[in-house]
Design a protein around this motif. Structure first.
Motif, PDB file in Angstrom:
ATOM      1  N   MET A   1      -4.687   4.939  14.873  1.00 48.46           N
ATOM      2  CA  MET A   1      -4.505   3.607  14.324  1.00 48.46           C
ATOM      3  C   MET A   1      -3.227   3.012  14.917  1.00 48.46           C
ATOM      4  O   MET A   1      -2.220   3.686  15.017  1.00 48.46           O
ATOM      5  CB  MET A   1      -4.408   3.674  12.802  1.00 48.46           C
ATOM      6  N   SER A   2      -3.305   1.745  15.275  1.00 44.01           N
ATOM      7  CA  SER A   2      -2.158   1.080  15.893  1.00 44.01           C
ATOM      8  C   SER A   2      -1.038   0.869  14.867  1.00 44.01           C
ATOM      9  O   SER A   2      -1.256   0.896  13.656  1.00 44.01           O
ATOM     10  CB  SER A   2      -2.583  -0.270  16.467  1.00 44.01           C
ATOM     11  N   HIS A   3       0.159   0.665  15.390  1.00 48.45           N
ATOM     12  CA  HIS A   3       1.317   0.414  14.529  1.00 48.45           C
ATOM     13  C   HIS A   3       1.089  -0.833  13.670  1.00 48.45           C
ATOM     14  O   HIS A   3       1.398  -0.832  12.482  1.00 48.45           O
ATOM     15  CB  HIS A   3       2.578   0.263  15.389  1.00 48.45           C
ATOM     16  N   LEU A   4       0.528  -1.875  14.266  1.00 53.37           N
ATOM     17  CA  LEU A   4       0.277  -3.109  13.535  1.00 53.37           C
ATOM     18  C   LEU A   4      -0.704  -2.872  12.387  1.00 53.37           C
ATOM     19  O   LEU A   4      -0.480  -3.322  11.262  1.00 53.37           O
ATOM     20  CB  LEU A   4      -0.263  -4.198  14.461  1.00 53.37           C
ATOM     21  N   ARG A   5      -1.779  -2.174  12.648  1.00 51.57           N
ATOM     22  CA  ARG A   5      -2.772  -1.900  11.593  1.00 51.57           C
ATOM     23  C   ARG A   5      -2.166  -1.076  10.465  1.00 51.57           C
ATOM     24  O   ARG A   5      -2.465  -1.296   9.298  1.00 51.57           O
ATOM     25  CB  ARG A   5      -3.986  -1.190  12.179  1.00 51.57           C
ATOM     26  N   LYS A   6      -1.314  -0.116  10.791  1.00 49.57           N
ATOM     27  CA  LYS A   6      -0.648   0.688   9.763  1.00 49.57           C
ATOM     28  C   LYS A   6       0.254  -0.190   8.904  1.00 49.57           C
ATOM     29  O   LYS A   6       0.287  -0.053   7.682  1.00 49.57           O
ATOM     30  CB  LYS A   6       0.169   1.806  10.402  1.00 49.57           C
ATOM     31  N   THR A   7       0.979  -1.089   9.533  1.00 45.65           N
ATOM     32  CA  THR A   7       1.860  -1.985   8.791  1.00 45.65           C
ATOM     33  C   THR A   7       1.053  -2.899   7.884  1.00 45.65           C
ATOM     34  O   THR A   7       1.374  -3.073   6.704  1.00 45.65           O
ATOM     35  CB  THR A   7       2.720  -2.831   9.757  1.00 45.65           C
ATOM     36  N   LEU A   8      -0.008  -3.470   8.415  1.00 48.91           N
ATOM     37  CA  LEU A   8      -0.852  -4.368   7.615  1.00 48.91           C
ATOM     38  C   LEU A   8      -1.511  -3.640   6.455  1.00 48.91           C
ATOM     39  O   LEU A   8      -1.710  -4.223   5.390  1.00 48.91           O
ATOM     40  CB  LEU A   8      -1.912  -5.027   8.495  1.00 48.91           C
ATOM     41  N   ALA A   9      -1.835  -2.370   6.635  1.00 49.76           N
ATOM     42  CA  ALA A   9      -2.471  -1.588   5.570  1.00 49.76           C
ATOM     43  C   ALA A   9      -1.545  -1.435   4.365  1.00 49.76           C
ATOM     44  O   ALA A   9      -2.025  -1.216   3.246  1.00 49.76           O
ATOM     45  CB  ALA A   9      -2.883  -0.227   6.101  1.00 49.76           C
ATOM     46  N   ASN A  10      -0.243  -1.572   4.578  1.00 48.76           N
ATOM     47  CA  ASN A  10       0.717  -1.443   3.481  1.00 48.76           C
ATOM     48  C   ASN A  10       1.013  -2.764   2.780  1.00 48.76           C
ATOM     49  O   ASN A  10       1.716  -2.778   1.777  1.00 48.76           O
ATOM     50  CB  ASN A  10       2.018  -0.827   3.987  1.00 48.76           C
ATOM     51  N   LEU A  11       0.497  -3.859   3.298  1.00 44.25           N
ATOM     52  CA  LEU A  11       0.706  -5.162   2.666  1.00 44.25           C
ATOM     53  C   LEU A  11      -0.323  -5.336   1.557  1.00 44.25           C
ATOM     54  O   LEU A  11      -1.454  -4.875   1.669  1.00 44.25           O
ATOM     55  CB  LEU A  11       0.586  -6.279   3.696  1.00 44.25           C
ATOM     56  N   SER A  12       0.071  -6.036   0.484  1.00 40.35           N
ATOM     57  CA  SER A  12      -0.865  -6.135  -0.632  1.00 40.35           C
ATOM     58  C   SER A  12      -1.189  -7.558  -1.062  1.00 40.35           C
ATOM     59  O   SER A  12      -2.281  -7.805  -1.553  1.00 40.35           O
ATOM     60  CB  SER A  12      -0.339  -5.348  -1.838  1.00 40.35           C
ATOM     61  N   SER A  13      -0.296  -8.473  -0.886  1.00 39.69           N
ATOM     62  CA  SER A  13      -0.550  -9.834  -1.370  1.00 39.69           C
ATOM     63  C   SER A  13      -0.777 -10.800  -0.212  1.00 39.69           C
ATOM     64  O   SER A  13      -0.390 -10.524   0.928  1.00 39.69           O
ATOM     65  CB  SER A  13       0.622 -10.331  -2.222  1.00 39.69           C
ATOM     66  N   ALA A  14      -1.378 -11.913  -0.522  1.00 37.76           N
ATOM     67  CA  ALA A  14      -1.584 -12.951   0.490  1.00 37.76           C
ATOM     68  C   ALA A  14      -0.232 -13.397   1.052  1.00 37.76           C
ATOM     69  O   ALA A  14      -0.092 -13.602   2.260  1.00 37.76           O
ATOM     70  CB  ALA A  14      -2.341 -14.132  -0.105  1.00 37.76           C
ATOM     71  N   GLU A  15       0.747 -13.513   0.166  1.00 38.46           N
ATOM     72  CA  GLU A  15       2.085 -13.903   0.610  1.00 38.46           C
ATOM     73  C   GLU A  15       2.653 -12.890   1.594  1.00 38.46           C
ATOM     74  O   GLU A  15       3.285 -13.281   2.586  1.00 38.46           O
ATOM     75  CB  GLU A  15       3.034 -14.049  -0.590  1.00 38.46           C
ATOM     76  N   ASP A  16       2.431 -11.595   1.336  1.00 38.63           N
ATOM     77  CA  ASP A  16       2.914 -10.551   2.254  1.00 38.63           C
ATOM     78  C   ASP A  16       2.318 -10.736   3.647  1.00 38.63           C
ATOM     79  O   ASP A  16       3.021 -10.666   4.650  1.00 38.63           O
ATOM     80  CB  ASP A  16       2.545  -9.160   1.745  1.00 38.63           C
ATOM     81  N   PHE A  17       1.002 -10.961   3.700  1.00 41.01           N
ATOM     82  CA  PHE A  17       0.333 -11.151   4.985  1.00 41.01           C
ATOM     83  C   PHE A  17       0.835 -12.406   5.693  1.00 41.01           C
ATOM     84  O   PHE A  17       1.122 -12.382   6.887  1.00 41.01           O
ATOM     85  CB  PHE A  17      -1.185 -11.237   4.801  1.00 41.01           C
ATOM     86  N   LEU A  18       0.923 -13.503   4.958  1.00 40.55           N
ATOM     87  CA  LEU A  18       1.367 -14.768   5.548  1.00 40.55           C
ATOM     88  C   LEU A  18       2.799 -14.661   6.080  1.00 40.55           C
ATOM     89  O   LEU A  18       3.096 -15.130   7.182  1.00 40.55           O
ATOM     90  CB  LEU A  18       1.250 -15.900   4.530  1.00 40.55           C
ATOM     91  N   LYS A  19       3.675 -14.032   5.309  1.00 39.81           N
ATOM     92  CA  LYS A  19       5.068 -13.859   5.748  1.00 39.81           C
ATOM     93  C   LYS A  19       5.151 -12.943   6.962  1.00 39.81           C
ATOM     94  O   LYS A  19       5.848 -13.255   7.931  1.00 39.81           O
ATOM     95  CB  LYS A  19       5.921 -13.310   4.610  1.00 39.81           C
ATOM     96  N   PHE A  20       4.465 -11.818   6.901  1.00 39.88           N
ATOM     97  CA  PHE A  20       4.512 -10.867   8.009  1.00 39.88           C
ATOM     98  C   PHE A  20       4.017 -11.491   9.308  1.00 39.88           C
ATOM     99  O   PHE A  20       4.569 -11.242  10.375  1.00 39.88           O
ATOM    100  CB  PHE A  20       3.692  -9.612   7.681  1.00 39.88           C
TER     101      PHE A  20
END
Length: 110
Positions: A1-20
């Motif tokens: 799994m790529s580094h980006l996918r691992k990081t995204l897997a740890n995000l939980s809220s819409a705000e987290d995704f939008l900010k990241f």
């Protein structure tokens, strides 16, 4: 799994995704539609083909595009109109229950 996918897997809220992903957003839009935005983003991702072959930069570009699109859907519309979740389809009379899901119960003895 790529580094980006691992990081995204740890995000939980819409705000987290939008900010990241550095996507500008209005808090009121996200507050009202956060689950709808994430579900729409997920639906857009499911339509994409061959994402496993993308490097992190290309994958991030794709995620920014699709999450921005999902967010914009709810800037210009609303949850009821977009009908992301099954419950909205049922509300307008589109419903299906398979016979396998219908349980026949025996009458109770009196």
């Amino acid at each position: 799994m790529s580094h980006l996918r691992k990081t995204l897997a740890n995000l939980s809220s819409a705000e987290d995704f939008l900010k990241f992903l550095n996507i500008d957003y209005e808090e009121t839009v996200v507050h009202i539609n956060r689950l709808h935005i994430l579900k729409r983003f997920h639906d857009y991702l499911k339509r994409e083909k061959n994402t496993e072959d993308l490097d992190d930069q290309s994958l991030k570009t794709l995620y920014v595009k699709l999450l921005s699109q999902a967010y914009q859907d709810f800037v210009v519309s609303d949850a009821v109109s977009e009908k992301v979740f099954k419950v909205f389809h049922q509300a307008i009379g589109v419903s299906h229950v398979s016979l396998e899901k219908v349980a026949v119960s025996a009458p109770k003895a009196r």
